[in-house]
Scaffold this motif. Structure first.
Motif: not given
Length: 389
Positions: A271-299
């Motif tokens: 709160d004192r310092f890091l929150s003041r840093v501005k992300p001016v160019y930001y590219l963050r990737t994330r990967q996820y999995s999700r289960s479903v009750s029908q094929p293919p069952f995992i997305i």
């Protein structure tokens, strides 16, 4: 014979198409260190958006809001410089630049160490620094700074560089030892850092430097950056510009998670310092999995949060064709849980996730869990939310 990381990254990039392919298939990002493109970027004068041919602020904002992710490391580096220039022209002095420093095929290899990644980040940071030499945004030289002298000396030797590798660019360290002290390891600095009492006076600004690019710093070393900032933030009396600090590929989101742990800075540091840093160019990737009750069952699905200043934060979904599709634009940076839900909503609209899968409050709770944010993303009492802008 082990193939060097730079050579391997270049080989992967040359064998791929020019279309941007998000991690874990980021091989299409071409190595920015290729000689034929290296000199091109350094010699070009990339204009800030505020000086772009009479375009109105609204037009600049609209263009930044819809800027696509880069198709090569060359374009990525050029765009990150342009975004940083725009932020500096708007008076920002604490900037974050964050993107994957190597193709994912390289990062996922078993023999790729953290030091290999550090070397890639130093090379990219040096190129970034060279783009600001003799420009209107920065007065003076640009210093690329590792945490301490021992790391800096090892990097200089390994990369076969001089302390001033290029005109106007310095490769140095945040902490400086006393003259004549040649020890590679200084236990007193480690003790002071663990106690959270600053650097003991070993962090000093460098005369004639107008930009500091911080690389390869850990959460324990971030207070040194704050100490540097406190010494340079005082406005100059001669009308000069305040020096700029750039947090370069430090993965601040990960480092924030360590705050408050034993031997780490307290949570108030966010709160004192890091929150003041501005992300001016930001590219963050994330990967996820999700289960479903029908094929293919995992997305399996993935996406990224992308921002190029002064644009907003884009939630982008990987379409599986090597390109991203914009899901939503966010004026405030979404928390990771919110980002995941935005991607899930997009899949639901496309029919990849049936609506009946979401029926029932208990079922939805079991999918998302009770906690969908990290502590620093919470709207806590007296917390600073500047990190979201």
């Amino acid at each position: 014979m082990k193939l060097s990381i730079t050579a391997l990254a270049l080989a992967l990039s040359l064998s791929s198409s020019h279309a941007f392919t998000p991690p874990p298939t980021l091989s299409s990002l071409q190595s920015f260190t290729s000689n034929n493109r290296h000199e091109t970027l350094i010699s070009m004068n990339i204009p800030a958006p505020t000086a772009s041919g009479g375009a109105t602020p609204e037009e600049i904002q609209a263009a930044a809001n819809n800027e696509p992710p880069p198709s090569s490391f060359f374009e990525l580096q050029r765009a990150s410089v342009r975004a940083a220039q725009a932020a500096i022209n708007d008076g920002k002095t604490l900037l974050e630049v964050e993107f994957p420093p190597l193709p994912a095929q390289v990062l996922d290899m078993d023999d790729v160490s953290a030091y290999d990644v550090a070397k890639a980040n130093v090379n990219l940071a040096l190129d970034f620094a060279r783009s600001f030499v003799s420009t209107d945004e920065i007065e003076g030289d640009v210093a690329v700074m590792l945490p301490d002298e021992s790391e800096c000396n090892i990097m200089l030797e390994d990369l076969k560089l001089e302390p001033k590798p290029y005109p106007g660019v310095i490769l140095t360290s945040l902490r400086k030892g006393e003259e004549g002290d040649t020890r590679m390891f200084k236990p007193e600095n480690l003790f002071i850092g663990l106690m959270g009492r600053g650097s003991g006076g070993t962090v000093k600004p460098i005369e004639g430097v107008g930009m500091y690019v911080i690389v390869v710093a850990s959460a324990q070393e971030l207070p040194d950056v704050e100490e540097l900032y406190e010494q340079i933030k005082t406005p100059t009396t001669d009308g000069g510009k305040e020096p700029v600090i750039v947090f370069y590929n430090l993965k601040l989101d990960v480092l924030r998670g360590d705050l408050g742990a034993p031997a780490f800075p307290g949570k108030d540091f966010q709160d004192r310092f890091l929150s003041r840093v501005k992300p001016v160019y930001y590219l963050r990737t994330r990967q996820y999995s999700r289960s479903v009750s029908q094929p293919p069952f995992i997305i399996n699905f993935q996406g990224c949060i992308f921002r190029s200043y002064p644009g907003h934060f884009q939630t982008l979904l990987d379409t599986g064709t090597g390109r991203y599709r914009k899901v939503v634009g966010n004026d405030l940076r979404p928390a990771l849980g919110e980002f995941k839900e935005q991607l899930t909503d997009a899949l639901r609209e496309e029919g990849a996730i049936a609506k009946k899968e979401e029926e029932g409050a208990l079922f939805g709770f079991l999918r998302t869990g009770y906690k969908t944010t990290t502590w620093w993303e919470d709207e806590r009492e007296d917390a600073s939310l500047e990190w979201r802008t």
